[in-house]
Scaffold this active site. Sequence first.
Site, PDB file in Angstrom:
ATOM      1  N   ASP A   8       0.858  -1.169   0.000  1.00  0.00           N
ATOM      2  CA  ASP A   8       0.000   0.000   0.000  1.00  0.00           C
ATOM      3  C   ASP A   8       0.906   1.235   0.000  1.00  0.00           C
ATOM      4  OD1 ASP A   8      -2.333   1.474   0.020  1.00  0.00           O
ATOM      5  OD2 ASP A   8      -3.150   0.554   1.825  1.00  0.00           O
ATOM      6  N   GLU A  10      -0.084   4.605   1.848  1.00  0.00           N
ATOM      7  CA  GLU A  10      -0.234   5.550   2.959  1.00  0.00           C
ATOM      8  C   GLU A  10       0.748   5.290   4.097  1.00  0.00           C
ATOM      9  OE1 GLU A  10      -4.272   5.473   0.922  1.00  0.00           O
ATOM     10  OE2 GLU A  10      -2.788   3.983   1.536  1.00  0.00           O
ATOM     11  N   HIS A  61      -2.660  -0.418  -3.704  1.00  0.00           N
ATOM     12  CA  HIS A  61      -3.164   0.910  -3.378  1.00  0.00           C
ATOM     13  C   HIS A  61      -4.039   1.457  -4.509  1.00  0.00           C
ATOM     14  CE1 HIS A  61      -3.333   5.040  -1.961  1.00  0.00           C
ATOM     15  NE2 HIS A  61      -2.915   5.445  -3.145  1.00  0.00           N
ATOM     16  N   HIS A 105      -1.781   1.098   6.528  1.00  0.00           N
ATOM     17  CA  HIS A 105      -2.292   2.152   7.403  1.00  0.00           C
ATOM     18  C   HIS A 105      -3.356   1.571   8.326  1.00  0.00           C
ATOM     19  CE1 HIS A 105      -5.927   2.074   4.964  1.00  0.00           C
ATOM     20  NE2 HIS A 105      -5.115   2.041   3.910  1.00  0.00           N
ATOM     21  N   HIS A 117      -8.069   4.829   7.048  1.00  0.00           N
ATOM     22  CA  HIS A 117      -9.354   4.595   6.397  1.00  0.00           C
ATOM     23  C   HIS A 117      -9.518   3.095   6.208  1.00  0.00           C
ATOM     24  CE1 HIS A 117      -6.542   4.653   2.987  1.00  0.00           C
ATOM     25  NE2 HIS A 117      -7.389   3.842   2.390  1.00  0.00           N
ATOM     26  N   GLU A 135      -8.273  -2.695   6.778  1.00  0.00           N
ATOM     27  CA  GLU A 135      -7.593  -3.464   5.743  1.00  0.00           C
ATOM     28  C   GLU A 135      -6.583  -4.444   6.340  1.00  0.00           C
ATOM     29  OE1 GLU A 135      -6.116  -0.566   2.859  1.00  0.00           O
ATOM     30  OE2 GLU A 135      -7.985   0.549   3.150  1.00  0.00           O
TER      31      GLU A 135
END
Length: 275
Positions: A8, A10, A61, A105, A117, A135
């Site tokens: 990902d 972030e 991502h 994240h 998020h 996630e």
Amino acid sequence: MKVLISVDVEGISGIVHPTETNPGHYDYERGRALATAEANSVIAGVLDAEPTAEVWVTDAHGPFRNLLPEELDRRACLVRGKPRPLGMLGGLDDRTDAVLLVGYHARAGRGPAVLAHTMNDGILDVRVTGRSMGEIGLNTAMAGHLGVPVVLLSGDDSACVELRDLVPSAATVAVKQALGHGAAVALHPEEARERLRRAAAEAITRRADVSPLALAGPFEIEVDLSAPFTVDLATLVPGVSRVGGGRTVAFGAADFAEAYRLVLLLAQLATIKPG
């Protein structure tokens, strides 16, 4: 052995703002270059420990087209593009021996946590039989459903805690300390990469000590959606019903793979705008 590295953006060192993570914004090219470099460090660490390992890197991502293919370590293969089976875990199968989550994240609602998020801004929370999962949890449980352990996670300190709450024996690398949703104290990118390479090698060496997160079904899943329009769309899916107030939908799943696929579908529905 086969290793899957899910990347990902972030949670990459130095990244704190959506302009660094979203295509078309002025700092995105730097963000994707930083993510590719961290992926390469983890690939190198895996191969330091197991030189003959089959390494798959899955771009996890946004559009799943962020990592720079020409800059990725040529010893790994790259899974990119969407839609695809298993979303952020594209390439995972029952041949996989270990999963490493890079640049991840924390879940929606957790804080302080950089750019926290769950899937996208259209989902406010996902609860698996009452337990909130972002996630990190969803992907770790999906890997566990196939008997595969998540042996390493990198991201901010909040993301690291989130994995350790689920899998205490997994390794974590905090490449930044969250000060808020859009602020952090970050390691220098080169320092982060050195730590990731060492940690990846160690995680692969001791992978047998990490148990998969194998959750027993059946499951009751609740998803809080931010837009009433998305709730209306979601209730068109067989088995999905509106519950409680106006923003929560629920469904049952016999096993975690079924639950995971439906959450992916709801996340996609949350990107549709009225019109």
